[in-house]
Design a protein around this motif. Sequence first.
Motif, PDB file in Angstrom:
ATOM      1  N   ARG A   1       0.901  -1.125   0.123  1.00  0.00           N
ATOM      2  CA  ARG A   1       0.253  -0.071   0.129  1.00  0.00           C
ATOM      3  C   ARG A   1       0.734   1.139  -0.071  1.00  0.00           C
ATOM      4  O   ARG A   1       2.421   0.976   0.721  1.00  0.00           O
ATOM      5  CB  ARG A   1      -1.001   0.097   0.916  1.00  0.00           C
ATOM      6  N   LEU A   2       0.261   2.504  -0.839  1.00  0.00           N
ATOM      7  CA  LEU A   2       1.031   4.021  -1.168  1.00  0.00           C
ATOM      8  C   LEU A   2       1.128   3.697   0.893  1.00  0.00           C
ATOM      9  O   LEU A   2       2.258   4.890   1.136  1.00  0.00           O
ATOM     10  CB  LEU A   2       0.226   4.861  -1.771  1.00  0.00           C
TER      11      LEU A   2
ATOM     12  N   VAL B   1      -2.910  -3.090  -8.318  1.00  0.00           N
ATOM     13  CA  VAL B   1      -3.662  -4.679  -7.901  1.00  0.00           C
ATOM     14  C   VAL B   1      -4.689  -3.814  -7.285  1.00  0.00           C
ATOM     15  O   VAL B   1      -4.445  -2.947  -5.983  1.00  0.00           O
ATOM     16  CB  VAL B   1      -3.673  -5.532  -7.435  1.00  0.00           C
ATOM     17  N   PRO B   2      -6.540  -4.041  -6.848  1.00  0.00           N
ATOM     18  CA  PRO B   2      -7.289  -4.124  -6.505  1.00  0.00           C
ATOM     19  C   PRO B   2      -6.807  -3.942  -5.198  1.00  0.00           C
ATOM     20  O   PRO B   2      -6.168  -4.767  -4.635  1.00  0.00           O
ATOM     21  CB  PRO B   2      -8.986  -4.741  -7.043  1.00  0.00           C
TER      22      PRO B   2
ATOM     23  N   GLU C   1      -3.674  -1.790  -4.098  1.00  0.00           N
ATOM     24  CA  GLU C   1      -2.076  -2.001  -3.926  1.00  0.00           C
ATOM     25  C   GLU C   1      -0.805  -1.784  -5.866  1.00  0.00           C
ATOM     26  O   GLU C   1      -1.788  -2.180  -6.195  1.00  0.00           O
ATOM     27  CB  GLU C   1      -2.532  -2.990  -3.128  1.00  0.00           C
ATOM     28  N   TYR C   2       0.257  -2.221  -5.160  1.00  0.00           N
ATOM     29  CA  TYR C   2       1.077  -2.258  -6.497  1.00  0.00           C
ATOM     30  C   TYR C   2       1.564  -3.395  -5.287  1.00  0.00           C
ATOM     31  O   TYR C   2       2.211  -3.876  -4.259  1.00  0.00           O
ATOM     32  CB  TYR C   2       2.583  -1.401  -6.445  1.00  0.00           C
TER      33      TYR C   2
END
Length: 149
Positions: free
Chosen positions: A40-41, A71-72, A81-82
Amino acid sequence: MAVRRVHFEQAWCPVSRSVDAVGDWWSLLIVRDAFDGVRRLTDFQRSLGVAKNMLGARLRELVAHGVLRPVPAPDGGFHREYELTAKGRDLFPVIVALRQWGERHCFAPGEPHTVLVDRAQGLPVRPLEVRAESGRVLGPDDTVVTGVS
């Protein structure tokens, strides 16, 4: 006066192109955190202490270069999210090499630091080695860069 960034996407040198894609310190630290499970950022921001606008710019660049993909959220929330792509996961030896170089050259003898361990055995990861096709360990004097293939 702002310094203009030079881009190397047309360079013949693979190192130049790699640095163009992931060469700034924030990008490499984001990739490191992604290997450590950060997605998450807000968690990247907490880990790195970087301004949200700079972090957002680096995440966009890593997505544009195919290193990360948005991604969700698994909880169905609105945030993204990444996760590392296959291309991003291929950076693992690069991150390990930087870590091992740092262990050798950036800490005083006996100074505490984090250690990368094999999850299955709990033992430290062996130092990386560059090897010839035959298996022989190579050093800088054993290699040469040749023309474009």
